[in-house]
Design a protein around this motif. Sequence first.
Motif, PDB file in Angstrom:
ATOM      1  N   PRO A   1       0.810  -1.213   0.000  1.00  0.00           N
ATOM      2  CA  PRO A   1       0.000   0.000   0.000  1.00  0.00           C
ATOM      3  C   PRO A   1       0.849   1.272   0.000  1.00  0.00           C
ATOM      4  O   PRO A   1       0.404   2.323  -0.427  1.00  0.00           O
ATOM      5  N   GLN A   2       2.111   1.157   0.514  1.00  0.00           N
ATOM      6  CA  GLN A   2       2.967   2.337   0.587  1.00  0.00           C
ATOM      7  C   GLN A   2       3.582   2.692  -0.771  1.00  0.00           C
ATOM      8  O   GLN A   2       4.032   3.797  -0.994  1.00  0.00           O
ATOM      9  N   THR A   3       3.620   1.702  -1.675  1.00  0.00           N
ATOM     10  CA  THR A   3       4.246   1.929  -2.967  1.00  0.00           C
ATOM     11  C   THR A   3       3.343   2.776  -3.868  1.00  0.00           C
ATOM     12  O   THR A   3       2.172   2.467  -4.038  1.00  0.00           O
ATOM     13  N   VAL A   4       3.899   3.822  -4.412  1.00  0.00           N
ATOM     14  CA  VAL A   4       3.139   4.653  -5.351  1.00  0.00           C
ATOM     15  C   VAL A   4       3.443   4.155  -6.759  1.00  0.00           C
ATOM     16  O   VAL A   4       4.586   4.138  -7.200  1.00  0.00           O
ATOM     17  N   PHE A   5       2.397   3.719  -7.456  1.00  0.00           N
ATOM     18  CA  PHE A   5       2.560   3.209  -8.818  1.00  0.00           C
ATOM     19  C   PHE A   5       2.473   4.383  -9.776  1.00  0.00           C
ATOM     20  O   PHE A   5       1.388   4.903 -10.040  1.00  0.00           O
ATOM     21  N   ALA A   6       3.604   4.843 -10.266  1.00  0.00           N
ATOM     22  CA  ALA A   6       3.621   5.975 -11.196  1.00  0.00           C
ATOM     23  C   ALA A   6       4.818   5.875 -12.127  1.00  0.00           C
ATOM     24  O   ALA A   6       5.695   6.740 -12.122  1.00  0.00           O
ATOM     25  N   PRO A   7       4.880   4.801 -12.957  1.00  0.00           N
ATOM     26  CA  PRO A   7       6.033   4.650 -13.854  1.00  0.00           C
ATOM     27  C   PRO A   7       6.175   5.792 -14.853  1.00  0.00           C
ATOM     28  O   PRO A   7       7.269   6.057 -15.339  1.00  0.00           O
ATOM     29  N   TRP A   8       5.069   6.484 -15.155  1.00  0.00           N
ATOM     30  CA  TRP A   8       5.110   7.598 -16.109  1.00  0.00           C
ATOM     31  C   TRP A   8       5.929   8.781 -15.567  1.00  0.00           C
ATOM     32  O   TRP A   8       6.341   9.640 -16.323  1.00  0.00           O
ATOM     33  N   ASP A   9       6.162   8.805 -14.248  1.00  0.00           N
ATOM     34  CA  ASP A   9       6.970   9.870 -13.649  1.00  0.00           C
ATOM     35  C   ASP A   9       8.446   9.494 -13.527  1.00  0.00           C
ATOM     36  O   ASP A   9       9.256  10.299 -13.084  1.00  0.00           O
ATOM     37  N   ASP A  10       8.776   8.247 -13.889  1.00  0.00           N
ATOM     38  CA  ASP A  10      10.154   7.758 -13.761  1.00  0.00           C
ATOM     39  C   ASP A  10      10.822   7.782 -15.137  1.00  0.00           C
ATOM     40  O   ASP A  10      10.461   7.008 -16.022  1.00  0.00           O
ATOM     41  N   PRO A  11      11.813   8.650 -15.332  1.00  0.00           N
ATOM     42  CA  PRO A  11      12.459   8.755 -16.652  1.00  0.00           C
ATOM     43  C   PRO A  11      13.207   7.482 -17.058  1.00  0.00           C
ATOM     44  O   PRO A  11      13.535   7.301 -18.231  1.00  0.00           O
ATOM     45  N   HIS A  12      13.473   6.582 -16.098  1.00  0.00           N
ATOM     46  CA  HIS A  12      14.196   5.345 -16.405  1.00  0.00           C
ATOM     47  C   HIS A  12      13.261   4.216 -16.840  1.00  0.00           C
ATOM     48  O   HIS A  12      13.717   3.182 -17.317  1.00  0.00           O
ATOM     49  N   GLU A  13      11.951   4.402 -16.621  1.00  0.00           N
ATOM     50  CA  GLU A  13      10.981   3.375 -17.008  1.00  0.00           C
ATOM     51  C   GLU A  13      10.744   3.424 -18.520  1.00  0.00           C
ATOM     52  O   GLU A  13      10.513   4.493 -19.090  1.00  0.00           O
ATOM     53  N   LYS A  14      10.763   2.252 -19.139  1.00  0.00           N
ATOM     54  CA  LYS A  14      10.503   2.192 -20.578  1.00  0.00           C
ATOM     55  C   LYS A  14       9.035   1.827 -20.812  1.00  0.00           C
ATOM     56  O   LYS A  14       8.526   0.868 -20.230  1.00  0.00           O
ATOM     57  N   PRO A  15       8.330   2.565 -21.656  1.00  0.00           N
ATOM     58  CA  PRO A  15       6.917   2.266 -21.902  1.00  0.00           C
ATOM     59  C   PRO A  15       6.736   0.899 -22.570  1.00  0.00           C
ATOM     60  O   PRO A  15       7.583   0.473 -23.360  1.00  0.00           O
ATOM     61  N   LEU A  16       5.613   0.248 -22.254  1.00  0.00           N
ATOM     62  CA  LEU A  16       5.268  -0.995 -22.945  1.00  0.00           C
ATOM     63  C   LEU A  16       4.727  -0.673 -24.336  1.00  0.00           C
ATOM     64  O   LEU A  16       5.056  -1.342 -25.314  1.00  0.00           O
ATOM     65  N   ILE A  17       3.899   0.379 -24.413  1.00  0.00           N
ATOM     66  CA  ILE A  17       3.284   0.795 -25.676  1.00  0.00           C
ATOM     67  C   ILE A  17       3.713   2.228 -25.975  1.00  0.00           C
ATOM     68  O   ILE A  17       3.673   3.090 -25.098  1.00  0.00           O
ATOM     69  N   GLN A  18       4.097   2.467 -27.217  1.00  0.00           N
ATOM     70  CA  GLN A  18       4.474   3.818 -27.636  1.00  0.00           C
ATOM     71  C   GLN A  18       3.774   4.166 -28.948  1.00  0.00           C
ATOM     72  O   GLN A  18       3.962   3.475 -29.957  1.00  0.00           O
ATOM     73  N   PHE A  19       2.959   5.190 -28.909  1.00  0.00           N
ATOM     74  CA  PHE A  19       2.380   5.763 -30.130  1.00  0.00           C
ATOM     75  C   PHE A  19       3.279   6.922 -30.547  1.00  0.00           C
ATOM     76  O   PHE A  19       3.478   7.854 -29.756  1.00  0.00           O
ATOM     77  N   ARG A  20       3.799   6.860 -31.762  1.00  0.00           N
ATOM     78  CA  ARG A  20       4.702   7.900 -32.237  1.00  0.00           C
ATOM     79  C   ARG A  20       4.114   8.549 -33.494  1.00  0.00           C
ATOM     80  O   ARG A  20       4.109   7.942 -34.560  1.00  0.00           O
ATOM     81  N   ASN A  21       3.572   9.765 -33.314  1.00  0.00           N
ATOM     82  CA  ASN A  21       2.991  10.542 -34.428  1.00  0.00           C
ATOM     83  C   ASN A  21       1.987   9.717 -35.234  1.00  0.00           C
ATOM     84  O   ASN A  21       2.008   9.706 -36.460  1.00  0.00           O
ATOM     85  N   VAL A  22       1.096   9.036 -34.530  1.00  0.00           N
ATOM     86  CA  VAL A  22       0.138   8.138 -35.182  1.00  0.00           C
ATOM     87  C   VAL A  22      -1.092   8.900 -35.660  1.00  0.00           C
ATOM     88  O   VAL A  22      -1.762   9.596 -34.893  1.00  0.00           O
ATOM     89  N   THR A  23      -1.363   8.778 -36.954  1.00  0.00           N
ATOM     90  CA  THR A  23      -2.551   9.364 -37.576  1.00  0.00           C
ATOM     91  C   THR A  23      -3.293   8.273 -38.332  1.00  0.00           C
ATOM     92  O   THR A  23      -2.670   7.405 -38.947  1.00  0.00           O
ATOM     93  N   LYS A  24      -4.616   8.302 -38.261  1.00  0.00           N
ATOM     94  CA  LYS A  24      -5.434   7.361 -39.029  1.00  0.00           C
ATOM     95  C   LYS A  24      -6.527   8.137 -39.754  1.00  0.00           C
ATOM     96  O   LYS A  24      -7.330   8.847 -39.128  1.00  0.00           O
ATOM     97  N   ARG A  25      -6.532   7.983 -41.084  1.00  0.00           N
ATOM     98  CA  ARG A  25      -7.558   8.640 -41.895  1.00  0.00           C
ATOM     99  C   ARG A  25      -8.431   7.601 -42.582  1.00  0.00           C
ATOM    100  O   ARG A  25      -7.946   6.559 -43.013  1.00  0.00           O
ATOM    101  N   PHE A  26      -9.706   7.918 -42.686  1.00  0.00           N
ATOM    102  CA  PHE A  26     -10.640   7.130 -43.498  1.00  0.00           C
ATOM    103  C   PHE A  26     -11.135   8.069 -44.585  1.00  0.00           C
ATOM    104  O   PHE A  26     -12.027   8.887 -44.352  1.00  0.00           O
ATOM    105  N   GLY A  27     -10.506   8.011 -45.762  1.00  0.00           N
ATOM    106  CA  GLY A  27     -10.825   8.972 -46.813  1.00  0.00           C
ATOM    107  C   GLY A  27     -10.409  10.369 -46.386  1.00  0.00           C
ATOM    108  O   GLY A  27      -9.264  10.594 -46.006  1.00  0.00           O
TER     109      GLY A  27
END
Length: 376
Positions: free
Chosen positions: A3-29
């Motif tokens: 309970p004391q552990t704060v889960f916030a990997p997004w605040d840790d610069p050493h944590e590597k993301p599992l999923i990365q969207f990089r400049n993703v665009t999707k067009r339908f017509g």
Amino acid sequence: MSPQTVFAPWDDPHEKPLIQFRNVTKRFGDFTAVDNIELDIFEREFFALLGPSGCGKTTLMRMLAGFETPTEGTILLDGKDIAPIPPNRRATNMMFQSYALFPHLTVRDNIAFGLKRERRPKPEIDARVDEMLRLVQLQKFATRKPHQISGGQRQRVALARCLAKAPKLLLLDEPLGALDKKLREETQFELMDIQEKTGTTFVIVTHDQEEAMTVASRVAVMDHGKLVQVATPDVIYELPSSTYVADFIGDVNILEGRITGQDDDRVEIAWAEDQPSIHAKARVALAPGSTAYFAIRPEKIAISATRPETAPNAVTGKVLDIAYLGNISTYHVELPGGQVIKAQSTNTDRMAAREFTWDDTVWLGWSDAAGVVLER
């Protein structure tokens, strides 16, 4: 995780993301469903994509699943571009709103279906199915068919089937939409418990703000294919980045005005004729005379019969309407200039003992830190 552990990997610069969207665009017509998205999602997160119909959240999820391909940009899973990998070979699984259970198969056989397709050894399949049945607490229903169990139980069967193959990522598309309100609320906590026990990364698509705020470690609010704000539920609620987010999440009063004075982090906002200026704390410097929006939640406003002596902000008006919600009441108070402000109070007394009713003159008061000042 203690309970004391704060889960916030997004605040840790050493944590590597599992999923990365990089400049993703999707067009339908000519229509852009997803517009230049940059987003990181981390391992063990319960991540919510939230927004109204047509905002692009489902398209984003379908690209993760492999049912759509980006028009531009890259999606990485564990550092690898997943574009060339077909849906059935991705380390992901998707649970649909309809659950898509096989009506002719038992609960056990539904859970085992994906494992059998992979031709795994029978002892391994049996052990894994038993583990999943325990996880979703359906051991007693293993031999029943889907039509012989409740909607909430069918939802758990679908979840167990998705988790049986131990995916790195589980995608949930409006998974609780078919359940009634009370069962949906109960199932939200079951989902959170299962996600924590398995350690699987969950990404949920929903238009239900309450659901997203309950289950998610972080919420991405979307509008017209763009990410408007990505933050933890408390930040989304207390510190919205725009009037759109403030208005979309929960109940809120948004008062438009102009800056008439600023001293360090405190500002004055002139907002209505014959009304005192709003005194508030601002997170950003705002030019005198510029337009500003003051967003304040109804529960942050105190309602009283007399003028509050200590509140930096106080206005008076007449009770126009009352929404009784059991645990709380929302008062719609009309000010002399015609503006309506909503204030909430907790119903600690029974109905007969309540202080205010329709057409009563009341005072509304709030602190200078109760609301948030926004530029747009």
